[in-house]
Motif scaffolding. Structure first.
Motif, short mmCIF file in Angstrom:
data_model
loop_
_atom_site.label_atom_id
_atom_site.label_comp_id
_atom_site.label_asym_id
_atom_site.label_seq_id
_atom_site.Cartn_x
_atom_site.Cartn_y
_atom_site.Cartn_z
N TYR A 80 12.69 5.56 -1.73
CA TYR A 80 11.51 6.37 -1.47
C TYR A 80 11.07 6.33 -0.01
O TYR A 80 10.55 7.32 0.51
CB TYR A 80 10.35 5.92 -2.36
CG TYR A 80 10.54 6.29 -3.81
CD1 TYR A 80 10.59 7.62 -4.20
CD2 TYR A 80 10.66 5.31 -4.79
CE1 TYR A 80 10.76 7.98 -5.53
CE2 TYR A 80 10.82 5.65 -6.12
CZ TYR A 80 10.88 6.99 -6.49
OH TYR A 80 11.06 7.34 -7.80
N PHE A 81 11.25 5.19 0.67
CA PHE A 81 10.68 5.05 2.00
C PHE A 81 11.68 4.65 3.10
O PHE A 81 11.32 4.60 4.27
CB PHE A 81 9.53 4.03 1.97
CG PHE A 81 8.37 4.50 1.15
CD1 PHE A 81 7.47 5.43 1.65
CD2 PHE A 81 8.19 4.05 -0.15
CE1 PHE A 81 6.40 5.88 0.89
CE2 PHE A 81 7.12 4.49 -0.92
CZ PHE A 81 6.24 5.40 -0.41
N ASN A 87 5.55 7.34 -8.48
CA ASN A 87 6.19 6.11 -8.01
C ASN A 87 5.81 5.79 -6.56
O ASN A 87 5.55 4.64 -6.21
CB ASN A 87 7.70 6.21 -8.16
CG ASN A 87 8.15 6.15 -9.61
OD1 ASN A 87 7.42 5.68 -10.48
ND2 ASN A 87 9.35 6.64 -9.87
N GLN A 88 5.79 6.81 -5.72
CA GLN A 88 5.41 6.61 -4.32
C GLN A 88 3.96 6.13 -4.22
O GLN A 88 3.65 5.23 -3.43
CB GLN A 88 5.59 7.91 -3.53
CG GLN A 88 7.04 8.26 -3.27
CD GLN A 88 7.19 9.58 -2.54
OE1 GLN A 88 6.48 10.54 -2.83
NE2 GLN A 88 8.09 9.63 -1.60
N GLU A 89 3.10 6.71 -5.02
CA GLU A 89 1.68 6.32 -5.01
C GLU A 89 1.54 4.86 -5.42
O GLU A 89 0.75 4.11 -4.82
CB GLU A 89 0.89 7.22 -5.95
CG GLU A 89 -0.60 6.92 -5.96
CD GLU A 89 -1.38 7.86 -6.88
OE1 GLU A 89 -2.58 7.61 -7.09
OE2 GLU A 89 -0.77 8.82 -7.39
N LYS A 90 2.30 4.44 -6.44
CA LYS A 90 2.23 3.05 -6.90
C LYS A 90 2.71 2.10 -5.81
O LYS A 90 2.09 1.06 -5.56
CB LYS A 90 3.07 2.87 -8.16
CG LYS A 90 3.04 1.45 -8.72
CD LYS A 90 3.87 1.33 -9.98
CE LYS A 90 3.81 -0.08 -10.53
NZ LYS A 90 4.63 -0.23 -11.77
N ILE A 91 3.80 2.45 -5.16
CA ILE A 91 4.35 1.59 -4.09
C ILE A 91 3.37 1.49 -2.93
O ILE A 91 3.13 0.42 -2.38
CB ILE A 91 5.71 2.13 -3.62
CG1 ILE A 91 6.75 2.00 -4.74
CG2 ILE A 91 6.19 1.37 -2.38
CD1 ILE A 91 8.05 2.75 -4.46
N ILE A 92 2.77 2.63 -2.53
CA ILE A 92 1.81 2.63 -1.44
C ILE A 92 0.59 1.78 -1.79
O ILE A 92 0.09 1.02 -0.95
CB ILE A 92 1.38 4.08 -1.09
CG1 ILE A 92 2.55 4.82 -0.44
CG2 ILE A 92 0.16 4.09 -0.18
CD1 ILE A 92 2.31 6.31 -0.27
N ASP A 93 0.14 1.87 -3.03
CA ASP A 93 -1.02 1.09 -3.46
C ASP A 93 -0.73 -0.41 -3.38
O ASP A 93 -1.54 -1.19 -2.86
CB ASP A 93 -1.41 1.48 -4.89
CG ASP A 93 -2.64 0.74 -5.37
OD1 ASP A 93 -3.68 0.84 -4.70
OD2 ASP A 93 -2.57 0.05 -6.40
N VAL A 94 0.43 -0.81 -3.88
CA VAL A 94 0.81 -2.22 -3.85
C VAL A 94 1.01 -2.69 -2.41
O VAL A 94 0.56 -3.77 -2.02
CB VAL A 94 2.08 -2.45 -4.68
CG1 VAL A 94 2.65 -3.85 -4.43
CG2 VAL A 94 1.79 -2.28 -6.17
N ARG A 136 6.88 15.06 -9.98
CA ARG A 136 5.70 14.32 -10.43
C ARG A 136 6.01 12.83 -10.56
O ARG A 136 5.20 11.98 -10.21
CB ARG A 136 5.19 14.88 -11.76
CG ARG A 136 4.52 16.24 -11.65
CD ARG A 136 3.70 16.55 -12.89
NE ARG A 136 4.54 16.62 -14.08
CZ ARG A 136 5.14 17.73 -14.51
NH1 ARG A 136 5.01 18.86 -13.80
NH2 ARG A 136 5.85 17.73 -15.61
N ILE A 137 7.19 12.53 -11.08
CA ILE A 137 7.60 11.13 -11.22
C ILE A 137 7.74 10.49 -9.84
O ILE A 137 7.30 9.36 -9.61
CB ILE A 137 8.93 11.03 -12.01
CG1 ILE A 137 8.73 11.50 -13.45
CG2 ILE A 137 9.46 9.61 -11.97
CD1 ILE A 137 10.01 11.59 -14.24
N ARG A 138 8.36 11.23 -8.92
CA ARG A 138 8.53 10.71 -7.56
C ARG A 138 7.17 10.44 -6.91
O ARG A 138 6.96 9.38 -6.33
CB ARG A 138 9.31 11.73 -6.71
CG ARG A 138 9.57 11.27 -5.28
CD ARG A 138 10.25 12.36 -4.47
NE ARG A 138 10.53 11.91 -3.11
CZ ARG A 138 11.64 11.30 -2.75
NH1 ARG A 138 12.60 11.08 -3.63
NH2 ARG A 138 11.81 10.91 -1.49
N ALA A 139 6.25 11.39 -7.05
CA ALA A 139 4.93 11.22 -6.45
C ALA A 139 4.20 10.04 -7.07
O ALA A 139 3.53 9.27 -6.35
CB ALA A 139 4.11 12.50 -6.64
#
Length: 204
Positions: A47-48, A8-15, A3-6
């Protein structure tokens, strides 16, 4: 941890979506993305791995919903129900994925130099499916003999403009941003315009 990984990934993708939309792929650096996301740069690579992978994730965040949006056209025989659901879903995507939509639009306008081949092929396959379904509805007498490809282009432009030209729309509307009522009015109007303008009937 998942959940934490998801999250963080969502925040990075949004930015990243915001920065790619503002500056384009070439002018956006991973350092800028990490700074705006308020994370250490190594975490972004954790993450990426690469900027290309992150860019793909941004494109997927809008193209996957766009691909799923046409499922009613593919699965339903009734053109009124299918087109209504398609238009409403496309507008929701413009509302919920505005920055990623702008990034995708800029990529396409540049000739799609960084668009992954599998995404491009999936979008082309989707377009062929939509055109075939429009032709089927026309032959069944459930829709007037409109030019199918121009109907498809019109549906793309009339729904995605609410994301890609959001600034201009808000300026004309005298609003900082569009609200749910604006999108509902747009949905009702576009659905009515398409159904009436194309003589769409319920399937027999």
């Amino acid at each position: 941890m998942s959940r934490i990984r998801a999250k963080n990934q969502e925040k990075i993708i949004d930015v990243a979506s915001q920065l790619f939309a503002e500056k384009g792929y070439a002018a956006t650096t991973t350092a800028e993305i990490a700074q705006r996301a308020e994370i250490p740069k190594p975490n972004l690579y954790y993450y990426f791995n690469t900027k290309d992978n992150l860019y793909r994730a941004v494109l997927e965040s809008v193209t996957l919903p766009l691909l799923e949006a046409s499922l009613p056209i593919e699965q339903l025989d009734d053109p009124r129900d299918a087109l209504t659901q398609y238009i409403r879903t496309k507008l929701r995507i413009s509302r919920d994925h505005a920055s990623a939509s702008k990034t995708f639009a800029a990529e396409v306008m540049a000739g799609a130099p960084h668009l992954p081949r599998d995404i491009a092929e999936a979008l082309i396959d989707q377009s062929k499916m939509i055109l075939n379904k429009f032709d089927y509805w026309i032959t069944q007498g459930w829709m007037d003999p409109v030019p199918a490809k121009h109907l498809m282009f019109m549906l793309w432009s009339s729904t995605q403009t609410y994301a890609d030209f959001n600034w201009q729309i808000c300026q004309v509307s005298g609003q900082y941003e569009l609200d749910d009522e604006d999108f509902e009015q747009a949905a009702e109007f576009l659905v009515s315009l398409v159904l009436k303008g194309c003589g769409v009937k319920h399937a027999d």
